[in-house]
Design an enzyme around this catalytic site. Sequence first.
Site, PDB file in Angstrom:
ATOM      1  N   LEU A  88       0.828  -1.210   0.000  1.00  0.00           N
ATOM      2  CA  LEU A  88       0.000   0.000   0.000  1.00  0.00           C
ATOM      3  C   LEU A  88       0.859   1.255   0.000  1.00  0.00           C
ATOM      4  O   LEU A  88       0.424   2.311  -0.469  1.00  0.00           O
ATOM      5  CB  LEU A  88      -0.912   0.025   1.226  1.00  0.00           C
ATOM      6  N   GLY A  89       2.030   1.177   0.576  1.00  0.00           N
ATOM      7  CA  GLY A  89       2.871   2.370   0.615  1.00  0.00           C
ATOM      8  C   GLY A  89       4.148   2.137   1.386  1.00  0.00           C
ATOM      9  O   GLY A  89       4.324   1.096   2.019  1.00  0.00           O
ATOM     10  N   ARG A  90       5.030   3.116   1.313  1.00  0.00           N
ATOM     11  CA  ARG A  90       6.299   3.035   2.013  1.00  0.00           C
ATOM     12  C   ARG A  90       6.526   4.328   2.760  1.00  0.00           C
ATOM     13  O   ARG A  90       6.197   5.403   2.252  1.00  0.00           O
ATOM     14  CB  ARG A  90       7.452   2.881   1.024  1.00  0.00           C
ATOM     15  N   GLY A  91       7.099   4.241   3.921  1.00  0.00           N
ATOM     16  CA  GLY A  91       7.443   5.450   4.665  1.00  0.00           C
ATOM     17  C   GLY A  91       8.737   5.224   5.397  1.00  0.00           C
ATOM     18  O   GLY A  91       9.332   4.151   5.292  1.00  0.00           O
ATOM     19  N   VAL A 145       4.062  -0.821   4.108  1.00  0.00           N
ATOM     20  CA  VAL A 145       2.715  -1.148   4.537  1.00  0.00           C
ATOM     21  C   VAL A 145       2.040  -2.056   3.514  1.00  0.00           C
ATOM     22  O   VAL A 145       2.106  -1.788   2.309  1.00  0.00           O
ATOM     23  CB  VAL A 145       1.894   0.146   4.700  1.00  0.00           C
ATOM     24  N   SER A 163       9.129   4.777   8.442  1.00  0.00           N
ATOM     25  CA  SER A 163       9.055   3.787   9.512  1.00  0.00           C
ATOM     26  C   SER A 163       8.806   2.384   8.979  1.00  0.00           C
ATOM     27  O   SER A 163       8.873   1.434   9.745  1.00  0.00           O
ATOM     28  CB  SER A 163       7.966   4.177  10.505  1.00  0.00           C
ATOM     29  N   GLY A 164       8.538   2.230   7.709  1.00  0.00           N
ATOM     30  CA  GLY A 164       8.384   0.886   7.200  1.00  0.00           C
ATOM     31  C   GLY A 164       7.487   0.783   5.972  1.00  0.00           C
ATOM     32  O   GLY A 164       6.973   1.787   5.486  1.00  0.00           O
ATOM     33  N   LYS A 183       2.079  -3.460   8.854  1.00  0.00           N
ATOM     34  CA  LYS A 183       3.230  -2.592   8.635  1.00  0.00           C
ATOM     35  C   LYS A 183       4.499  -3.298   9.081  1.00  0.00           C
ATOM     36  O   LYS A 183       4.642  -3.621  10.249  1.00  0.00           O
ATOM     37  CB  LYS A 183       3.045  -1.295   9.416  1.00  0.00           C
ATOM     38  N   ASP A 208       5.078  12.901  13.900  1.00  0.00           N
ATOM     39  CA  ASP A 208       5.143  12.874  12.442  1.00  0.00           C
ATOM     40  C   ASP A 208       3.762  13.124  11.838  1.00  0.00           C
ATOM     41  O   ASP A 208       3.271  12.351  11.027  1.00  0.00           O
ATOM     42  CB  ASP A 208       5.720  11.536  11.959  1.00  0.00           C
TER      43      ASP A 208
END
Length: 811
Positions: free
Chosen positions: A530-533, A538, A535-536, A552, A649
């Site tokens: 679903l996505g990346r950030g 997802v 912190s990790g 996550k 954040d």
Amino acid sequence: MDHTAGSFALLFLLTSINCLLCISALDFLSPGSSLSVERSSDVLYSPDATFTCGFYQVSPNSSVFSIWFSNSSEKTVVWSANPLHPVYTWGSKFVFNTDGTMVLKDYNSHIVWTSSSVISSSTPRHARLLNSGNLVVKGTTGDFIMWESFASPTHTLLPGQSINATMKLVSTNRLLIPGHYNLHFDDQYLLSLFDDEKDLPFIYWPNPSHTIWDKLRVPFNSTTSGVLDTLGHFLASDNATFTAADWGTGIQRRLTLDFDGNLRLYSLDKVERTWSVTWMAFPQLCKVRGLCGPNGICVYTPVPSCVCVPGYEVVDPSDWTKGCSNPKINITCDNEQKVRFLRLPNTDFFGYDLGAYHFVSLHTCKNLCLDDCNCMGFAYWQGLGDCYPKSALVGGVTLANLGSTGTMYIKIPEGIHVSISSIPHSQPLGPKYSPNCSATNNYFVAHFLDDELQTGHNESKHLYLYGFLSAVFLAEMIFIVFGWFILRKEGRQLRGVWPAEVGYEMITNHFRRYSYMELVTATRRFQDELGRGASGIVYKGVLKDKRDVVVKKLANVYKGEEEFQHELDVIGRIYHMHLVRVWGFCSDDPHRMLVSEFVKNGSLDKMLFGGGSSHVLLEWKQRFNIALGVAKGLAYLHHECSEWVIHCDMKPENILLDENLEPKIADFGLAKLLNRGGSNTSVSRIRGTRGYLAPEWVSNLPVTSKVDVYSFGVVLLELLKGSRVTDLDKNGDEEVEMVLKRMVNMLMEKLESDTIEQYLITDFIDTRLNGHFNNLQARTMMKLAVSCLQEDRGRRPTMENAVQMLASVDE
Ligand SMILES: *[C@@H]1O[C@H](CO)[C@@H](O)[C@H](O)[C@H]1NC(C)=O
Ligand SMILES: *[C@@H]1O[C@H](CO)[C@@H](O)[C@H](O)[C@H]1NC(C)=O
Ligand SMILES: *[C@@H]1O[C@H](CO)[C@@H](O)[C@H](O)[C@H]1NC(C)=O
Ligand SMILES: *[C@@H]1O[C@H](CO)[C@@H](O)[C@H](O)[C@H]1NC(C)=O
Ligand SMILES: *[C@@H]1O[C@H](CO)[C@@H](O)[C@H](O)[C@H]1NC(C)=O
Ligand SMILES: *[C@@H]1O[C@H](CO)[C@@H](O)[C@H](O)[C@H]1NC(C)=O
Ligand SMILES: *[C@@H]1O[C@H](CO)[C@@H](O)[C@H](O)[C@H]1NC(C)=O
């Protein structure tokens, strides 16, 4: 003859009508009718079927006349007539007399309860259960109420039910047996929680060591009242006040004084039909007074549990409030006796101080205690040199976090053997587990608490149980069965630990540990990213029970397992409609994952900045609603959680929107947690995202919740403008911080002049809205953004202030 026959026929007809009524009169009882314990249809329903009134079976052979919620998965009793004197499950009757009194008769016609006398001048019309859960006897004259159950509460207050100086709530367990905790007004007319152990009432809420100003209460208002409104807000005549986390209409609630002495506000989940806690007087249950009795220590394992002071033994396993004793530990005053001190780290006992000494050495403190034969032990605070000798060991608690308690030294006679394993350690997430996540998880005790009680009920079918004694016996059975279970589970870690609380599972029941394999299956080998950030990464997944979840994979955020556990302990308890619900975690080296609820409409940045796929334009109303919701969620994190949580954040990527475009904040609790009121508030490394970072991140000032306020200010601007602040500088050669500063100054000037031109506001707002916005709300949001973006964090509002400001212009 005809005449007589006619009257006979009439009499017969009347009797049969009367009888018809007494069988099918489920909406009301008329005078002279009764309810029988055997017929399950002999119950009264409230018109909307929320409540039921009838015989509630506490054990196979004993019943209590009660009112309960019809729609919770388990019957939840809110009122009962005869908790101390259950009646036999055969032959007992509830009778509504023609004079308006109600009596409860046991199988032998012995009267065990009668409703307090009603005013005799009125004749009763009927007894009816109202939608509010109130059982009332109405008179024939108008709507005159001759008697109501709301006037004699047991352990629960329902919305609209008022408590005054003549009433009290008494804690009861699941078998409806009253305990020793009470809620009532004290002699200063302050609504207080009392521990009535040994007939000596002791107030433990509000905190007795606080002054009246700290308590925020108003004493001596003799027109006592306290009532929970339909929105979930409680207010009493002494200004005692609290609000449900899911404040709003359309939710079934109850305020219950639970058996463990904690006052909790519950909301009913309509779908799952279970209760969740939305407020409680003691987020940390071990702080409830007298939970583990004398010489007992409350410890988190992770369920709050009781354990004896090493060397002592439990007096009565079925009632931990009786505490622990050991006749062999006999501290005498003769100088012959040799004693030693046993060290209990992170442990404290409350009250019973023989004195308070400061800046003394451990050696001095030891001697002070040795010289006084009344001294049972002492608490010592390393570093501060504080020394508190104790004359009794009461209110013991062992915490996991260093620094929140001193170290306790217990005096024991030489020659008494104490095993090291009996020294308590708090384990917020249970005993240290093997780093193998695939192995079955065996320490979420809370999970099987209910199952265990159920089997307790079933097994008891083989026993002869009747009346109060049987109930006590059953309670004991449950404790023994359950206690054995715990012992078996925790035996290797800590001997003699028993659960102190039934009901704790409410708040953690959905939070559990998942194995790595479970999550591999749920996410189909981590296919659906679903996505990346920072912190990790997802992933989307579906659990076995068909729940859509987000998994996550945490990047190397955490050093130690302990730190990870502690954070989870806090996160697992957080429950608020504007915060993403975290369902559980996986910790299997090297895998660290969080499992949380899947929120349908994705993150705010996609909707608001319209990047790529989304063509939906957020209307003004929705934007304002998002601002308000995010503010509420942050305010909850900052002010109402059991521990302070700073998000660190905040940005549109971390604001998710559900199907109704209600916002939910994600990724909270990942930053290092800070202690409430602590001065040691330092977060070592910079987290967060450029553009949303408060200036103090750079200037090395301690990080407080005001960093989130700053980021929230940026989000407000973005909601107003519909574009990222980083995109505001068209030439792209200026630092985003400078652009923000300029914008804030400009806004400040605009807002300060009274005669602000309408076009100046319109200019500022997202042009895609074509001027369709609420002027007052827009101005309020601008003002709020400006104050949130103050360089000096002391001048920024708190999130609570922000909620108030926004709520004041909500429509
Ligand atoms: C109670 O639950 C039933 C279905 O389980 C539902 O039809 C009914 O409307 C509910 N009643 C209330 C008052 O929510
Ligand atoms: C408390 O409320 C009950 C019922 O509403 C009433 O009968 C009683 O007089 C009240 N007591 C006081 C002290 O207000
Ligand atoms: C009443 O309670 C509110 C909220 O707790 C507090 O802000 C207010 O100061 C209190 N009033 C008094 C007179 O203590
Ligand atoms: C006392 O309590 C009543 C009922 O809540 C309230 O209406 C009244 O204003 C209070 N009086 C004072 C002096 O606070
Ligand atoms: C404690 O010791 C004293 C003297 O040694 C004795 O008289 C007393 O009975 C003992 N108490 C208990 C509870 O054993
Ligand atoms: C983890 O546990 C599973 C099942 O209990 C076992 O098959 C596996 O070998 C274990 N892995 C490690 C690294 O111990
Ligand atoms: C209930 O009472 C009946 C009659 O006294 C007895 O035979 C039966 O065993 C009891 N049942 C239970 C479950 O205790």
